[in-house]
Design a protein around this motif. Structure first.
Motif, mmCIF file in Angstrom:
data_model
loop_
_atom_site.group_PDB
_atom_site.id
_atom_site.type_symbol
_atom_site.label_atom_id
_atom_site.label_comp_id
_atom_site.label_asym_id
_atom_site.label_seq_id
_atom_site.Cartn_x
_atom_site.Cartn_y
_atom_site.Cartn_z
ATOM 1 N N ILE A 115 0.831 -1.200 0.000
ATOM 2 C CA ILE A 115 0.000 0.000 0.000
ATOM 3 C C ILE A 115 0.867 1.253 0.000
ATOM 4 O O ILE A 115 0.632 2.183 -0.785
ATOM 5 C CB ILE A 115 -0.954 -0.017 1.217
ATOM 6 C CG1 ILE A 115 -1.989 -1.139 1.052
ATOM 7 C CG2 ILE A 115 -1.661 1.326 1.370
ATOM 8 C CD1 ILE A 115 -2.787 -1.430 2.304
ATOM 9 N N ARG A 116 1.888 1.294 0.847
ATOM 10 C CA ARG A 116 2.749 2.476 0.917
ATOM 11 C C ARG A 116 3.484 2.704 -0.393
ATOM 12 O O ARG A 116 3.611 3.842 -0.868
ATOM 13 C CB ARG A 116 3.746 2.322 2.064
ATOM 14 C CG ARG A 116 3.107 2.436 3.444
ATOM 15 C CD ARG A 116 4.080 2.028 4.526
ATOM 16 N NE ARG A 116 3.483 2.068 5.863
ATOM 17 C CZ ARG A 116 4.002 1.528 6.945
ATOM 18 N NH1 ARG A 116 5.178 0.877 6.841
ATOM 19 N NH2 ARG A 116 3.395 1.606 8.112
ATOM 20 N N ARG A 117 3.988 1.622 -0.985
ATOM 21 C CA ARG A 117 4.709 1.748 -2.256
ATOM 22 C C ARG A 117 3.783 2.266 -3.355
ATOM 23 O O ARG A 117 4.158 3.137 -4.144
ATOM 24 C CB ARG A 117 5.275 0.392 -2.635
ATOM 25 C CG ARG A 117 6.103 0.387 -3.925
ATOM 26 C CD ARG A 117 6.746 -0.971 -4.117
ATOM 27 N NE ARG A 117 5.738 -2.033 -4.166
ATOM 28 C CZ ARG A 117 6.013 -3.326 -3.961
ATOM 29 N NH1 ARG A 117 7.232 -3.717 -3.658
ATOM 30 N NH2 ARG A 117 5.050 -4.215 -4.031
ATOM 31 N N SER A 118 2.555 1.738 -3.388
ATOM 32 C CA SER A 118 1.604 2.169 -4.404
ATOM 33 C C SER A 118 1.193 3.622 -4.194
ATOM 34 O O SER A 118 1.113 4.404 -5.151
ATOM 35 C CB SER A 118 0.364 1.261 -4.363
ATOM 36 O OG SER A 118 -0.471 1.508 -5.456
ATOM 37 N N ILE A 119 0.977 4.020 -2.938
ATOM 38 C CA ILE A 119 0.614 5.406 -2.643
ATOM 39 C C ILE A 119 1.720 6.362 -3.084
ATOM 40 O O ILE A 119 1.460 7.410 -3.704
ATOM 41 C CB ILE A 119 0.303 5.571 -1.139
ATOM 42 C CG1 ILE A 119 -1.061 4.946 -0.819
ATOM 43 C CG2 ILE A 119 0.317 7.043 -0.732
ATOM 44 C CD1 ILE A 119 -1.402 4.934 0.657
ATOM 45 N N LYS A 120 2.961 6.020 -2.785
ATOM 46 C CA LYS A 120 4.079 6.885 -3.184
ATOM 47 C C LYS A 120 4.135 7.069 -4.689
ATOM 48 O O LYS A 120 4.372 8.170 -5.196
ATOM 49 C CB LYS A 120 5.401 6.304 -2.671
ATOM 50 C CG LYS A 120 5.618 6.503 -1.176
ATOM 51 C CD LYS A 120 6.960 5.927 -0.735
ATOM 52 C CE LYS A 120 7.184 6.106 0.756
ATOM 53 N NZ LYS A 120 8.479 5.517 1.205
ATOM 54 N N LYS A 121 3.898 5.985 -5.418
ATOM 55 C CA LYS A 121 3.932 6.079 -6.884
ATOM 56 C C LYS A 121 2.783 6.944 -7.406
ATOM 57 O O LYS A 121 2.965 7.746 -8.327
ATOM 58 C CB LYS A 121 3.872 4.686 -7.499
ATOM 59 C CG LYS A 121 5.175 3.914 -7.387
ATOM 60 C CD LYS A 121 5.255 2.816 -8.436
ATOM 61 C CE LYS A 121 6.664 2.246 -8.541
ATOM 62 N NZ LYS A 121 6.835 1.375 -9.710
ATOM 63 N N TYR A 122 1.594 6.754 -6.823
ATOM 64 C CA TYR A 122 0.453 7.572 -7.264
ATOM 65 C C TYR A 122 0.688 9.049 -6.957
ATOM 66 O O TYR A 122 0.327 9.933 -7.739
ATOM 67 C CB TYR A 122 -0.836 7.105 -6.586
ATOM 68 C CG TYR A 122 -1.506 5.932 -7.263
ATOM 69 C CD1 TYR A 122 -1.916 6.010 -8.597
ATOM 70 C CD2 TYR A 122 -1.726 4.746 -6.587
ATOM 71 C CE1 TYR A 122 -2.536 4.932 -9.217
ATOM 72 C CE2 TYR A 122 -2.337 3.657 -7.209
ATOM 73 C CZ TYR A 122 -2.743 3.766 -8.525
ATOM 74 O OH TYR A 122 -3.340 2.694 -9.144
ATOM 75 N N GLU A 123 1.316 9.330 -5.804
ATOM 76 C CA GLU A 123 1.506 10.725 -5.394
ATOM 77 C C GLU A 123 2.518 11.467 -6.256
ATOM 78 O O GLU A 123 2.616 12.694 -6.158
ATOM 79 C CB GLU A 123 1.900 10.774 -3.911
ATOM 80 C CG GLU A 123 0.716 10.464 -2.995
ATOM 81 C CD GLU A 123 1.078 10.507 -1.528
ATOM 82 O OE1 GLU A 123 2.278 10.301 -1.203
ATOM 83 O OE2 GLU A 123 0.179 10.723 -0.697
#
Length: 374
Positions: free
Chosen positions: A194-202
């Motif tokens: 989740i954290r990795r995906s959030i960072k990429k989206y941001e």
């Protein structure tokens, strides 16, 4: 005297919608909250699909304590013999039933729920003629696997499982009692994803949840979900619900009927100009029910739109004082990732034993064995 013996059941053929509505709304405040057997769902279902039905009422001292609506379709078995197929809050028709009711049950006064349910199923049993069939579901096990069809430990009607799945949810009360945040309740692997995906989206901009604030905007978002959903699940009948005009017609009526009540929550999740997708939820009785998503997938496997969208909405629901986030039926990895609670849901058909049914069951068994051996 046993409470169940005090209950009198009556069948009414196609009373007016207003008559059903008045009885339903009078009983509903005394029942356990459930969106699918509330008038919020039943009203649009009757108006959209149902012309002919039977209302089963259960009364105790002239007080209505249970209600259920049955439709009846005439079908033929393998020997060409006709029989009646009774369905609780469904049509017994694949296209019409694609709106997919879950947690199906009678509407029951909660103080004596089990006894009233048994009395109502007993009334159904008395009504069924030889070869007739009863379909119940998708329901919890305590609803389907009742005792009304058992006499002296012998089943008087034979059950057949038509569909079965797990239902997943995250109970916020359990988190709170354990002093856990959402992150703390997740596995290390899930937090990392989740954290990795959030960072990429941001990298495209901040993540935001945009919730429809009018019925018109909710209907627009529902329409915008259509093409994405069909691209993922198929554009033919029996695939995406959006390919089914009856599914679309029902949900348009459902949204119009319930938006002002605060029940309809349709969200668009974005990261800057990037669109993660649309999530269609119900809010009912302090519970968030996840009904449908239409997500934007990319070639990057580390971008997980569903996982991130649900993470944001679960956090929002937790902060808003909701009791539970219910993913409902269906097997999916992301449901298991978040959930701390699960149960079985089933659709069961009950048949009275007869010769044609025995032949049909033998054929099913033979087919199953052939599939296994191949």
């Amino acid at each position: 005297m046993d409470y169940q013996n005090q209950i009198e059941c009556e069948w009414l053929h196609s009373p007016s919608i207003n008559e059903v509505k008045d009885q339903w709304l009078a009983l509903e405040p005394n029942t356990k909250p459930n969106p699918f057997i509330s008038w919020c769902w039943i009203g649009p279902w009757l108006e959209t699909f149902v012309d002919d039905f039977w209302l089963l009422t259960a009364c105790n001292s002239d007080q209505v304590v249970g209600l259920g609506i049955f439709t009846v379709k005439q079908k033929r078995n393998w020997l060409g013999q006709s029989y009646n197929h009774y369905s609780l809050h469904r049509l017994g028709d694949e296209q019409a039933d694609q709106i997919w009711i879950e947690y199906n049950d009678f509407l029951l006064e909660c103080e004596h729920e089990a006894q009233i349910r048994e009395a109502m199923f007993s009334a159904v049993k008395l009504r069924l003629q030889p070869r007739d069939c009863l379909s119940v579901g998708a329901s919890r096990e305590e609803v389907i696997f009742h005792d009304a069809f058992i006499t002296d430990q012998t089943r008087t009607m034979l059950p057949r499982t038509v569909w079965q799945s797990s239902s997943y949810s995250i109970d916020f009360r359990r988190l709170n009692s354990n002093g856990q945040t959402l992150d703390e309740s997740l596995s290390k692997s899930a937090r990392k994803q989740i954290r990795r995906s959030i960072k990429k989206y941001e990298r495209s901009g901040s993540l935001k949840v945009h919730t429809a604030d009018s019925c018109e905007k909710a209907l627009i978002l529902f329409e915008q979900a259509k093409h994405r959903h069909m691209n993922r699940w198929g554009s033919n009948l029996g695939e995406s619900g959006f390919a089914n005009p009856e599914f679309v017609q029902f949900h348009q009526a459902f949204i119009r009927h319930n938006f002002s009540k605060g029940m309809i929550q349709i969200h668009r999740v974005t990261a800057g100009e990037s669109d993660l997708g649309i999530i269609y939820n119900f809010h009912f009785g302090g519970v968030v029910y996840f009904y449908l998503s239409a997500l934007s997938y990319s070639d990057d496997p580390q971008l997980k739109p569903g996982l991130v969208a649900h993470y944001l909405l679960i956090e929002q629901a937790l902060a808003g004082g909701m009791k539970m986030y219910d993913f409902m039926g269906g097997e999916a990895r992301y449901k298991q990732t978040f959930s701390n609670n699960h149960q079985r849901l089933s659709i069961i058909e009950y048949h009275q034993p007869h010769f044609a049914l025995s032949l049909q069951n033998m054929a099913r068994t033979a087919k199953h064995l052939m599939v296994q051996s191949s």
